[in-house]
Scaffold this active site. Structure first.
Site, PDB file in Angstrom:
ATOM      1  N   ASP A   1       0.847  -1.194   0.000  1.00  0.00           N
ATOM      2  CA  ASP A   1       0.000   0.000   0.000  1.00  0.00           C
ATOM      3  C   ASP A   1       0.880   1.241   0.000  1.00  0.00           C
ATOM      4  O   ASP A   1       2.100   1.156   0.122  1.00  0.00           O
ATOM      5  CB  ASP A   1      -0.908   0.003   1.239  1.00  0.00           C
ATOM      6  CG  ASP A   1      -0.103  -0.014   2.524  1.00  0.00           C
ATOM      7  OD1 ASP A   1       0.298   1.068   2.977  1.00  0.00           O
ATOM      8  OD2 ASP A   1       0.156  -1.112   3.069  1.00  0.00           O
TER       9      ASP A   1
ATOM     10  N   ASP B   1       0.848   3.538   2.369  1.00  0.00           N
ATOM     11  CA  ASP B   1       0.671   4.094   3.700  1.00  0.00           C
ATOM     12  C   ASP B   1      -0.612   4.939   3.670  1.00  0.00           C
ATOM     13  O   ASP B   1      -1.618   4.498   3.113  1.00  0.00           O
ATOM     14  CB  ASP B   1       1.902   4.885   4.131  1.00  0.00           C
ATOM     15  CG  ASP B   1       2.034   4.960   5.662  1.00  0.00           C
ATOM     16  OD1 ASP B   1       1.801   3.929   6.303  1.00  0.00           O
ATOM     17  OD2 ASP B   1       2.376   6.024   6.180  1.00  0.00           O
TER      18      ASP B   1
END
Length: 289
Positions: free
Chosen positions: A209, A211
């Site tokens: 991802d 973050d």
């Protein structure tokens, strides 16, 4: 003859396919119980030792992992090199989910709850840690990843946060302003302890991802489900990289990792308590009698 190769599996990576002559081994250590049983056997005709970092079923928080017992156990089983596989978040646009990063540096944002050294209690050692991962192992992993046609990145800094909560936006923006590349919760303690144990260490950090800093992504969208789903997509690729790199690790070690403790112990041998000498004989025995 080259020593055994250790593999530490993180989130979503609880076993490795293809290991032959499997044996499950419980290892006792002076530091308590490791995360799980060690799985030993042969993979691509190499002796390997596998450990699930968070135990089967993912039962152990990053802050709760007994890193000392895990690395001590690897040493006790004859491991000379450790390949870590773990999930991480990206702090840079060009490092995309499903890419794999081999970081060469770390920044610590954990607290004192983690034990990151074998020393203390009557013995002091100061290990050089300017280059915290093994350059030879890192290069070999990168080349194996490229051969597997993974989206590989060699280099960058891994920020080790505490967790188990993910970052706030303010924290994420701060880490980006520092020039950090990826963020995770586990690898720094392993790297420090592996260096003290004179074990080569490198990591395949699988990006799951962005973050929570990314403009197209809210805090709520960074969930454990996203992390597991994306990591599972990379697990097969990571396993392929691990299998491929094994054939490149036949030669003896010439890196500084193999003698990192030399000249690092500053306590006079006769001042070290007997029990400490006994407990740490596996680590310090070739230097302290």
């Amino acid at each position: 003859m080259a020593g055994k190769i250790g593999i530490i599996g993180g989130s979503g990576f609880y076993h490795i396919d293809g290991i032959k002559d499997i044996k499950k081994t419980s290892v006792s250590t002076p530091f308590g119980r490791p995360s799980s049983e060690f799985v030993t056997g042969t993979l691509e005709n190499k002796e390997v030792v596998f450990l699930a970092r968070h135990d089967k079923g993912h039962r152990i928080l990053p802050s709760e992992i007994n890193y000392r017992a895990n690395i001590y156990g690897m040493k006790k089983l004859g491991v000379e090199r450790i390949i870590s596989v773990s999930a991480c978040g990206s702090l840079k646009e060009e490092l995309k989910p499903l890419d794999i990063v081999i970081p060469l540096q770390f920044v610590d944002r954990t607290n004192y709850g983690r034990q990151m050294t074998f020393f203390g209690s009557g013995i002091v050692a100061h290990i050089a840690f300017a280059e915290p991962v093994c350059p030879h192992l890192s290069k070999a992993l990168y080349e194996a990843g490229m051969a597997e046609k993974a989206n590989m990145h060699l280099g960058g800094t891994y920020l080790n946060m505490e967790g188990p909560q993910f970052s706030t936006k303010a924290e994420s923006y701060l880490y980006r302003s520092w020039g950090m590349d990826i963020i995770g919760m586990t690898n720094l303690a392993e790297a420090k302890l592996a260096r003290e144990a004179e074990i080569c260490y490198s990591t395949l950090a699988c990006i799951t991802d962005y973050d929570c800093w990314h403009m197209d992504q809210s805090v709520e969208s960074v969930t454990i489900d996203m992390i597991i789903q994306n990591l599972c997509k990379n697990v097969d690729k990571a396993k392929g990289i691990v299998k491929r790199v094994l054939g490149k690790l036949d030669e003896g070690r010439t890196c500084v990792c193999s003698s990192a403790l030399k000249d690092s112990i500053v306590t006079a041998p006769d001042a070290i308590p007997g029990k400490v000498k006994k407990d740490l004989d596996l680590i310090i025995g070739k230097y302290i009698k």
